[in-house]
Design an enzyme around this catalytic site. Structure first.
Site: not given
Ligand code: NI
Length: 157
Positions: A46, A51, A88-89, A130-131, A134
């Site tokens: 995701g 991000q 998470c990236l 989660h997204e 963000h």
């Molecule tokens: Ni993330």
């Protein structure tokens, strides 16, 4: 299409609230395509536009072959609870258990501005939660079970 740089923990842009998309145009298509390239290049499941430093309410996900593009996503309803490990990236070198809804229904627009509504459990519920976090400047370490380990090492940013 191009890969974009993924912002890392500590970058204050990750803490901003993203703005709704109003124009479903070429710029949005390019953002979505770049996000997909960026997510796959980093083996993510995701990615939120936040991000890659674009403060717009845009999310993509690939859950075992099902690819989603969610523009201006909103949670319509959530049910139950699940606790699973997440990464998470934007938060490298860490993973931790997070409590998420067991089932989530999300409404959003697709890239052309058409309304969509999706309900899902397991990965969908967890990843969408989660997204969408963000887009509101929330990182999973804010709510994960052993986050003090992370904050002790990297500070609370
Ligand atoms: Ni993330």
């Amino acid at each position: 299409m191009a890969k974009r740089k993924v912002l890392k923990y500590g970058d204050e842009r990750l803490r901003k609230v993203a703005k709704p998309v109003t124009d479903f145009d070429e710029d949005l298509f390019e953002l979505l395509d770049d996000m997909r390239d960026t997510m796959y290049a980093n083996n993510g499941m995701g990615l939120a536009a936040t991000q890659v430093g674009v403060l717009k309410r845009v999310v993509i996900m690939d859950l075992g072959g099902s690819f989603y593009e969610l523009i201006n996503p909103e949670i319509v309803s959530s049910e139950g609870e699940q606790e699973e490990e997440e990464g998470c990236l934007s938060v490298p070198n860490f993973s931790d258990i997070v409590k998420r809804p067991a089932k989530l229904t999300v409404k959003a627009k697709d890239r052309y501005g058409y309304s969509i509504q999706i309900s899902g459990e397991k990965y969908f519920a967890r990843c969408a939660s989660h997204e969408i976090d963000h887009l509101n400047g929330i990182l999973y370490v804010d709510k994960s079970k052993h986050n003090e380990k992370y904050f002790n090492k990297y500070g609370k940013k």
